[in-house]
Design an enzyme around this catalytic site. Structure first.
Site, PDB file in Angstrom:
ATOM      1  N   HIS A 187      10.913 -23.266 -29.991  1.00  0.00           N
ATOM      2  CA  HIS A 187      12.049 -22.326 -29.899  1.00  0.00           C
ATOM      3  C   HIS A 187      13.295 -23.101 -29.488  1.00  0.00           C
ATOM      4  O   HIS A 187      14.367 -22.968 -30.076  1.00  0.00           O
ATOM      5  CB  HIS A 187      11.725 -21.232 -28.873  1.00  0.00           C
ATOM      6  N   ASN A 188      13.152 -23.940 -28.477  1.00  0.00           N
ATOM      7  CA  ASN A 188      14.305 -24.708 -28.005  1.00  0.00           C
ATOM      8  C   ASN A 188      14.778 -25.708 -29.054  1.00  0.00           C
ATOM      9  O   ASN A 188      15.975 -25.964 -29.188  1.00  0.00           O
ATOM     10  CB  ASN A 188      13.971 -25.433 -26.694  1.00  0.00           C
ATOM     11  N   SER A 213      12.546 -17.304 -22.414  1.00  0.00           N
ATOM     12  CA  SER A 213      13.850 -17.642 -22.987  1.00  0.00           C
ATOM     13  C   SER A 213      14.856 -16.520 -22.781  1.00  0.00           C
ATOM     14  O   SER A 213      14.511 -15.348 -22.760  1.00  0.00           O
ATOM     15  CB  SER A 213      13.730 -17.905 -24.492  1.00  0.00           C
ATOM     16  N   GLU A 219      16.705 -23.848 -31.414  1.00  0.00           N
ATOM     17  CA  GLU A 219      17.966 -23.532 -30.705  1.00  0.00           C
ATOM     18  C   GLU A 219      18.943 -24.717 -30.757  1.00  0.00           C
ATOM     19  O   GLU A 219      20.137 -24.540 -31.031  1.00  0.00           O
ATOM     20  CB  GLU A 219      17.602 -23.174 -29.262  1.00  0.00           C
ATOM     21  N   LYS A 266       7.524 -22.256 -27.023  1.00  0.00           N
ATOM     22  CA  LYS A 266       8.830 -22.225 -26.338  1.00  0.00           C
ATOM     23  C   LYS A 266       9.586 -23.532 -26.611  1.00  0.00           C
ATOM     24  O   LYS A 266      10.807 -23.547 -26.804  1.00  0.00           O
ATOM     25  CB  LYS A 266       8.637 -22.016 -24.827  1.00  0.00           C
TER      26      LYS A 266
HETATM   27  P1  NDP Z   1      16.930 -24.421 -10.902  1.00  0.00           P
HETATM   28  O1  NDP Z   1      17.164 -25.866 -10.762  1.00  0.00           O
HETATM   29  O2  NDP Z   1      18.062 -23.478 -10.816  1.00  0.00           O
HETATM   30  O3  NDP Z   1      15.840 -23.964  -9.824  1.00  0.00           O
HETATM   31  C1  NDP Z   1      14.662 -24.701  -9.615  1.00  0.00           C
HETATM   32  C2  NDP Z   1      13.859 -24.087  -8.509  1.00  0.00           C
HETATM   33  O4  NDP Z   1      12.704 -24.887  -8.314  1.00  0.00           O
HETATM   34  C3  NDP Z   1      14.590 -24.054  -7.171  1.00  0.00           C
HETATM   35  O5  NDP Z   1      14.269 -22.871  -6.499  1.00  0.00           O
HETATM   36  C4  NDP Z   1      13.993 -25.254  -6.453  1.00  0.00           C
HETATM   37  O6  NDP Z   1      13.991 -25.134  -5.065  1.00  0.00           O
HETATM   38  C5  NDP Z   1      12.572 -25.201  -6.941  1.00  0.00           C
HETATM   39  N1  NDP Z   1      11.900 -26.480  -6.759  1.00  0.00           N
HETATM   40  C6  NDP Z   1      12.227 -27.659  -7.303  1.00  0.00           C
HETATM   41  N2  NDP Z   1      11.360 -28.607  -6.896  1.00  0.00           N
HETATM   42  C7  NDP Z   1      10.472 -27.992  -6.087  1.00  0.00           C
HETATM   43  C8  NDP Z   1       9.335 -28.428  -5.347  1.00  0.00           C
HETATM   44  N3  NDP Z   1       8.918 -29.702  -5.400  1.00  0.00           N
HETATM   45  N4  NDP Z   1       8.669 -27.525  -4.606  1.00  0.00           N
HETATM   46  C9  NDP Z   1       9.062 -26.248  -4.568  1.00  0.00           C
HETATM   47  N5  NDP Z   1      10.117 -25.766  -5.244  1.00  0.00           N
HETATM   48  C10 NDP Z   1      10.809 -26.633  -5.989  1.00  0.00           C
HETATM   49  O7  NDP Z   1      16.149 -24.242 -12.293  1.00  0.00           O
HETATM   50  P2  NDP Z   1      16.110 -23.006 -13.286  1.00  0.00           P
HETATM   51  O8  NDP Z   1      15.883 -21.755 -12.524  1.00  0.00           O
HETATM   52  O9  NDP Z   1      17.248 -23.075 -14.226  1.00  0.00           O
HETATM   53  O10 NDP Z   1      14.821 -23.361 -14.145  1.00  0.00           O
HETATM   54  C11 NDP Z   1      13.501 -23.193 -13.671  1.00  0.00           C
HETATM   55  C12 NDP Z   1      12.564 -23.466 -14.831  1.00  0.00           C
HETATM   56  O11 NDP Z   1      12.859 -22.544 -15.878  1.00  0.00           O
HETATM   57  C13 NDP Z   1      12.739 -24.859 -15.446  1.00  0.00           C
HETATM   58  O12 NDP Z   1      11.510 -25.304 -15.912  1.00  0.00           O
HETATM   59  C14 NDP Z   1      13.666 -24.609 -16.610  1.00  0.00           C
HETATM   60  O13 NDP Z   1      13.543 -25.576 -17.611  1.00  0.00           O
HETATM   61  C15 NDP Z   1      13.182 -23.245 -17.073  1.00  0.00           C
HETATM   62  N6  NDP Z   1      14.161 -22.471 -17.819  1.00  0.00           N
HETATM   63  C16 NDP Z   1      15.480 -22.455 -17.461  1.00  0.00           C
HETATM   64  C17 NDP Z   1      16.394 -21.719 -18.200  1.00  0.00           C
HETATM   65  C18 NDP Z   1      17.831 -21.660 -17.829  1.00  0.00           C
HETATM   66  O14 NDP Z   1      18.612 -21.131 -18.633  1.00  0.00           O
HETATM   67  N7  NDP Z   1      18.231 -22.137 -16.662  1.00  0.00           N
HETATM   68  C19 NDP Z   1      15.957 -20.939 -19.370  1.00  0.00           C
HETATM   69  C20 NDP Z   1      14.543 -20.970 -19.593  1.00  0.00           C
HETATM   70  C21 NDP Z   1      13.702 -21.728 -18.851  1.00  0.00           C
HETATM   71  P3  NDP Z   1      15.245 -25.693  -4.193  1.00  0.00           P
HETATM   72  O15 NDP Z   1      16.297 -24.657  -4.345  1.00  0.00           O
HETATM   73  O16 NDP Z   1      14.681 -25.777  -2.839  1.00  0.00           O
HETATM   74  O17 NDP Z   1      15.625 -27.009  -4.774  1.00  0.00           O
END
Ligand code: NDP
Length: 650
Positions: free
Chosen positions: A361-362, A303, A365, A358
């Protein structure tokens, strides 16, 4: 956290060259840098060899035979557990062949070289060195310059030599990260800034996702030593074993797809950390599946959003406690630190407990956000501008500070042109599913965490924008006056509702802990949430102490006192809001839940009677302490009949 960067997990580095070249000095320094053991080959000579050398007699190949084999045995033994550095002249190719017998693939040669004159002068400066000029010359004569060694000139300072060697060693990386989206990028930079050598990977999708890792690396100088990949086998190969790979990809099928693609390249004992917001039930399934393949799986809640991931998130890892030890130094290194400097990261419990907490937590939140939105609704109805609301919230900071309060103040002050930006934002709130799961969990576990549901449903209600607009025309009363709510009353109501929110959230966690035998530590959990995460607050810091004495917030003296003091304020605020048709879903839910909870004799007796009427579900009687179940033929007006078992299916 040890920040040493080791060479390939098991590499025997032979530091070679004629006597006096500095093998021991450089070998010792390098070993210190790499945090691997150093051995001076001379310590392994037989007495006979030492005596011969001290008399100035050169050793024959036969003299060296057993010694070289002893050093080969030493290297072979070390390689079973660690890399090592061995200083040994190894002047001839035939000696080197013996030294690397059966371990050639794990051997690295470093040749320290200088001129005869340079080395002679060095030796003359050393007291009690047995090497004569003749003996040194004989070494130069015997020297067969290695073709496969890293050559280091001894005119450099020891520090420069070690740096040059380190740059040239084929280093494996310590930690791998998959998924360079918002969170993955920030976590990669965080790791790199802390000196961890990382491999980063993003999938390659032709014409859509190309060279993501390479281009990302170019943007930030801290990533200079990061290794970039868009092919999984090469990514895996770049990591030292046992591998530690963190997934920051979208939850759901993407996690399974990546795990499936990773598996053929992994080895037993490697660890996968799912740092996304995965469903805790899926995490348990993945944990069990991967266990059967010898791969550790850690479901870690992270988080803090994009900024937290970069500067220090709060991390909640769950799964196998032993496997956690492997990844602990890395996760604790990048985590936020609490007020005592302790990482906001600790092993939570087994199975999917990390992702469960987590998720809650959400949920907490969601409520904290909705409560602030409710407060703003009231303050706006009282005629305040966003700037004025921000000023009021600012005045609450000394007693009620939180990260969400702070960002809300900043948001409220943001202007775009003549108007505040917040006024221009469409009032339909999104969500990514964790509030939904938390609501499902609270229903499944039978725990009345009503505020999480209320905040979630408030977001769902907001989706119906067009219908809300139409309904407002249809139903809204006109000319409603401003609510008579003082700022002080609102502040008290807000504080009251926050206590109820935290009570309900932690209660849900406690119930899950008991149900799933996770043995969760609420005080430690509150501590992990005191920094880095979205729900960090002064109140969370208080909870660390409170949960040391009880798992039930409502029984704690401070809480009881705080709720008693603020009860009349929240009743007044909610009543006024109802009269003035102001939507405050979470504030009102807090007092409704509380009123329900403090009612010793509730209306649930009627519910039981209704259930028994239409479904013969039976009921228990107040005067019967045995807990016996009864059924009544309601229409026939027959006397009650005790039954053996209650039926609670409806
Ligand atoms: P993004 O959408 O920004 O990024 C997702 C990533 O996953 C990208 O790199 C994407 O690749 C990759 N991806 C998606 N599908 C596949 C696949 N089938 N195979 C390989 N790679 C894949 O998400 P976030 O970074 O925001 O979030 C990531 C995780 O963290 C999620 O579970 C989210 O809920 C969690 N999270 C997010 C927060 C936030 O504030 N954003 C906070 C806390 C947790 P590509 O670029 O090629 O699509």
């Amino acid at each position: 956290m040890k920040q040493a960067i080791q060479p390939t997990k098991q590499t025997a580095i032979f530091m070679m060259g004629v006597s006096g070249v500095g093998k021991s000095t450089i070998g010792t320094l390098l070993a210190k840098q790499l945090e691997i053991p150093f051995f001076d080959g001379d310590d392994y000579h037989s007495e006979a060899n030492i005596s011969k050398m001290s008399k100035g007699d050169p050793l024959t190949d036969l003299d060296r035979h057993d010694w070289l084999h002893a050093l080969n045995a030493l290297a072979t033994q070390q390689l079973k557990t660690n890399s090592c550095i061995i200083a040994c002249s190894a002047l001839k190719e035939s000696y080197r062949t013996i030294l690397e017998t059966t371990i050639a693939a794990s051997t690295k040669w470093i040749f320290l070289h200088g001129t005869f004159q340079q080395i002679k002068e060095r030796i003359q400066h050393r007291n009690h060195h047995f090497m004569t000029s003749d003996l040194l010359q004989s070494q130069f004569d015997a020297l067969e310059i290695p073709q496969n060694a890293l050559q280091i000139d001894i005119h450099l300072s020891p520090k420069e030599m070690v740096t040059q060697i380190q740059k040239s060693l084929p280093l494996k990386t310590q930690f791998g990260l998959i998924g360079l989206g918002v969170m993955g990028k920030s976590l990669s930079r965080n790791l790199a800034q802390k000196g961890v050598r990382i491999s980063i990977y993003n999938r390659h999708v032709p014409e859509v996702e190309e060279d993501i890792a390479i281009n990302f690396k170019k943007e930030f100088k801290e990533l200079a030593s990061a290794q970039t990949f868009d092919a999984l086998p090469a990514f895996v190969k770049s990591l030292e074993t046992p591998r530690k790979i963190m997934l920051m990809v979208n939850s759901g099928p993407a996690i399974d797809a990546v795990i499936e693609d990773l598996l053929p390249s992994l080895s037993e004992g490697d660890s996968i950390i799912d740092g996304g917001n995965s469903n805790y039930n899926k995490t348990k399934e993945r944990f069990d599946f991967l266990k059967s393949t010898g791969i550790h799986f850690i479901g870690a809640g992270v988080s803090g959003g994009e900024e937290g991931a970069l500067k220090g998130p709060s991390i909640m890892p769950g799964g196998d406690a032993k496997a956690y030890q492997q990844v602990q130094p890395f996760l604790e290194l990048i985590a936020a630190k609490d007020k005592n400097g302790i990482p906001c990261c600790n092993y939570i419990g087994s199975e999917g407990s990390g992702h469960f907490v987590k998720m809650i937590h959400n949920g907490i939140e969601y409520v904290e956000m909705q409560l602030l939105a409710d407060v703003c609704t009231v303050l706006k109805a009282k005629g305040n501008t966003p700037d004025q609301i921000a000023d009021i919230l600012e005045s609450w900071k000394p007693t009620t500070n939180s990260y969400l309060l702070e960002i809300t103040i900043t948001i409220l002050r943001k202007k775009e042109g003549d108007d505040w930006l917040v006024n221009k934002i469409m009032d339909t709130a999104g969500n990514k599913g964790t509030g939904n799961w938390a609501t499902i969990a609270t229903a499944e576990l039978g725990v009345p965490s009503t505020l999480i549901a209320s905040a979630l449903f408030a977001r769902y209600t907001s989706f119906y924008k067009a219908e809300r607009v139409a309904a407002s025309k249809q139903f809204n009363s006109e000319n409603i006056s401003q609510p008579k709510i003082t700022i002080d009353a609102l502040h008290n109501a807000y504080q009251f509702a926050r206590i109820i929110n935290h009570y309900q959230g932690f209660k849900l966690i406690q119930e899950a802990s008991e149900r799933f035998k996770w043995d969760l530590n609420l005080s430690e959990l509150a501590r992990i949430w005191t920094n880095g995460c979205i729900i960090r607050s002064d109140y969370m810091i208080e909870l660390v102490t409170i949960f040391k004495t009880t798992n039930n917030l409502l029984t704690h003296e401070n809480t009881v006192q705080a709720l008693k003091t603020r009860k009349s304020a929240i009743k007044k605020v909610v009543a006024e809001c109802v009269l003035h048709e102001l939507p405050i879903p979470s504030l009102s839910n807090a007092i409704h839940f509380f009123t329900n909870f403090i009612t010793a004799n509730s209306s649930a007796n009627l519910i039981q009677a209704q259930r028994d009427y239409f479904g013969a579900h039976t009921y228990q009687r107040k005067e019967d302490a045995t807990g016996q179940f009864y059924h009544t033929e309601w229409n026939l007006n027959e006397p009650k009949k005790p039954t053996e078992h209650g039926n609670t299916s409806n």
